[in-house]
Design an enzyme around this catalytic site. Structure first.
Site, mmCIF file in Angstrom:
data_model
loop_
_atom_site.group_PDB
_atom_site.id
_atom_site.type_symbol
_atom_site.label_atom_id
_atom_site.label_comp_id
_atom_site.label_asym_id
_atom_site.label_seq_id
_atom_site.Cartn_x
_atom_site.Cartn_y
_atom_site.Cartn_z
ATOM 1 N N GLY A 49 -0.511 -43.478 80.464
ATOM 2 C CA GLY A 49 -0.503 -42.061 80.852
ATOM 3 C C GLY A 49 0.321 -41.166 79.947
ATOM 4 N N ASP A 105 4.504 -39.883 82.052
ATOM 5 C CA ASP A 105 3.673 -38.696 82.228
ATOM 6 C C ASP A 105 4.074 -37.893 83.460
ATOM 7 O OD1 ASP A 105 2.850 -40.728 83.939
ATOM 8 O OD2 ASP A 105 0.731 -40.624 83.423
ATOM 9 N N ASP A 108 5.802 -39.295 90.488
ATOM 10 C CA ASP A 108 5.061 -39.095 91.737
ATOM 11 C C ASP A 108 5.906 -39.643 92.887
ATOM 12 O OD1 ASP A 108 3.123 -38.623 93.609
ATOM 13 O OD2 ASP A 108 1.779 -40.212 92.966
ATOM 14 N N LYS A 136 6.015 -34.088 90.317
ATOM 15 C CA LYS A 136 5.196 -33.707 91.464
ATOM 16 C C LYS A 136 6.102 -33.475 92.658
ATOM 17 C CE LYS A 136 0.959 -35.797 91.752
ATOM 18 N NZ LYS A 136 -0.044 -36.756 92.268
ATOM 19 N N PHE A 157 -3.527 -34.257 92.942
ATOM 20 C CA PHE A 157 -3.852 -35.258 91.927
ATOM 21 C C PHE A 157 -4.340 -34.554 90.659
ATOM 22 C CE2 PHE A 157 -6.043 -38.594 89.699
ATOM 23 C CZ PHE A 157 -5.167 -39.648 89.865
ATOM 24 N N VAL A 158 -3.704 -34.846 89.540
ATOM 25 C CA VAL A 158 -4.056 -34.177 88.286
ATOM 26 C C VAL A 158 -4.628 -35.168 87.271
ATOM 27 C CG1 VAL A 158 -2.342 -32.340 88.540
ATOM 28 C CG2 VAL A 158 -1.696 -34.462 87.399
ATOM 29 N N ASP A 164 -5.278 -40.157 84.047
ATOM 30 C CA ASP A 164 -6.662 -40.523 84.336
ATOM 31 C C ASP A 164 -6.980 -40.520 85.823
ATOM 32 O OD1 ASP A 164 -5.049 -42.898 84.868
ATOM 33 O OD2 ASP A 164 -6.970 -43.928 85.126
ATOM 34 N N ARG A 170 -8.569 -38.943 80.444
ATOM 35 C CA ARG A 170 -7.316 -38.953 79.681
ATOM 36 C C ARG A 170 -7.390 -38.025 78.485
ATOM 37 N NH1 ARG A 170 -4.013 -43.075 81.590
ATOM 38 N NH2 ARG A 170 -5.010 -45.010 82.190
HETATM 39 P P1 IMP Z 1 4.913 -43.314 90.807
HETATM 40 O O1 IMP Z 1 5.374 -44.729 90.607
HETATM 41 O O2 IMP Z 1 4.297 -43.112 92.146
HETATM 42 O O3 IMP Z 1 5.987 -42.279 90.537
HETATM 43 O O4 IMP Z 1 3.741 -43.016 89.786
HETATM 44 C C1 IMP Z 1 3.397 -43.906 88.815
HETATM 45 C C2 IMP Z 1 2.220 -43.510 87.992
HETATM 46 O O5 IMP Z 1 1.130 -43.104 88.798
HETATM 47 C C3 IMP Z 1 2.447 -42.354 87.055
HETATM 48 O O6 IMP Z 1 3.163 -42.741 85.906
HETATM 49 C C4 IMP Z 1 1.017 -42.018 86.730
HETATM 50 O O7 IMP Z 1 0.520 -42.883 85.718
HETATM 51 C C5 IMP Z 1 0.303 -42.288 88.031
HETATM 52 N N1 IMP Z 1 0.075 -41.004 88.740
HETATM 53 C C6 IMP Z 1 0.810 -40.456 89.721
HETATM 54 N N2 IMP Z 1 0.305 -39.272 90.115
HETATM 55 C C7 IMP Z 1 -0.782 -39.073 89.335
HETATM 56 C C8 IMP Z 1 -1.751 -37.998 89.215
HETATM 57 O O8 IMP Z 1 -1.709 -36.967 89.919
HETATM 58 N N3 IMP Z 1 -2.722 -38.172 88.287
HETATM 59 C C9 IMP Z 1 -2.813 -39.268 87.477
HETATM 60 N N4 IMP Z 1 -1.931 -40.281 87.541
HETATM 61 C C10 IMP Z 1 -0.932 -40.182 88.457
HETATM 62 MG MG MG Z 2 2.014 -43.744 84.294
#
Ligand code: IMP
Ligand code: MG
Length: 180
Positions: A49, A105, A108, A136, A157-158, A164, A170
């Site tokens: 990402g 990237d 979340d 986010k 969701f982006v 992706d 991407r």
């Molecule tokens: P986290 O562990 O929940 O903070 O997120 C891990 C990964 O989920 C991020 O590094 C992204 O690769 C993916 N991710 C989270 N939110 C999004 C989104 O809105 N779009 C695309 N990928 C996301």
């Molecule tokens: Mg990621």
């Protein structure tokens, strides 16, 4: 506004244009370059990402950089709400006494970065900071200390600029929200 064509036509709307992203990434690069003046940075990138973010950011930082790319996948184990993260460490990476800058990237839930940060801290780096392009704003299960953040976005969701949906989008130059 002009109609969205090609792969852009799958978007409901553009959240951040390529121009807005590039301007902000340049600001982040300038800030990082000034904060790390005189140092070597070990940049640890979470693939895939952060691919375009890291590529645009690092080319604007005039400092010696060592690049380490990591694969990490997070998934929810069974029916438990606590997630698990699998990290693929490259061979030969050390991190001890290095100035580590972790790049991703998007923040979340914060799970991936929290786990990675803990495991990096065990390796005793001289410093450990984190930069993400997007933060986010959602109720977070893992409070995470960010040092550099490009944009705060709503809990949607982006896709695009490296991010992706099921392996697609991407390569969009902008960041957008998909059609429902
Ligand atoms: P986290 O562990 O929940 O903070 O997120 C891990 C990964 O989920 C991020 O590094 C992204 O690769 C993916 N991710 C989270 N939110 C999004 C989104 O809105 N779009 C695309 N990928 C996301
Ligand atoms: Mg990621």
């Amino acid at each position: 506004m002009a109609p969205l064509t090609g792969i852009l036509s799958d978007l409901d709307r553009v959240l951040l244009s390529a121009e807005e992203i590039h301007a902000r990434v340049a600001e982040m690069a300038a800030q990082i370059e000034s904060d790390y003046a005189g140092k070597v940075i070990t940049v640890v990138v979470l693939m895939d990402g952060a691919l375009f973010f890291v590529s645009d950011l690092l080319r604007q930082i005039d400092l010696p950089i060592r690049l380490v790319t990591l694969g990490a996948s997070s998934y929810q184990g069974g029916t438990e709400s606590s997630g698990q993260v699998k990290i693929q460490w490259p061979t030969g990476a050390c991190f001890a006494d290095e100035n580590v800058l972790l790049l991703d990237d998007i923040l979340d839930t914060g799970l991936t970065l929290s786990v990675l940060r803990e495991r990096l801290l065990i390796k005793k780096p001289a410093s450990l900071r984190t930069a993400v392009l997007l933060d986010k704003k959602r109720p977070r299960s893992h409070d995470y200390p960010l040092d550099y953040c490009g944009f705060e976005i709503a809990d949607e969701f982006v896709v695009g600029y490296g991010m992706d949906y099921q392996g697609r989008f991407r390569n969009l130059p902008c960041i957008g929200i998909l059609k429902p």
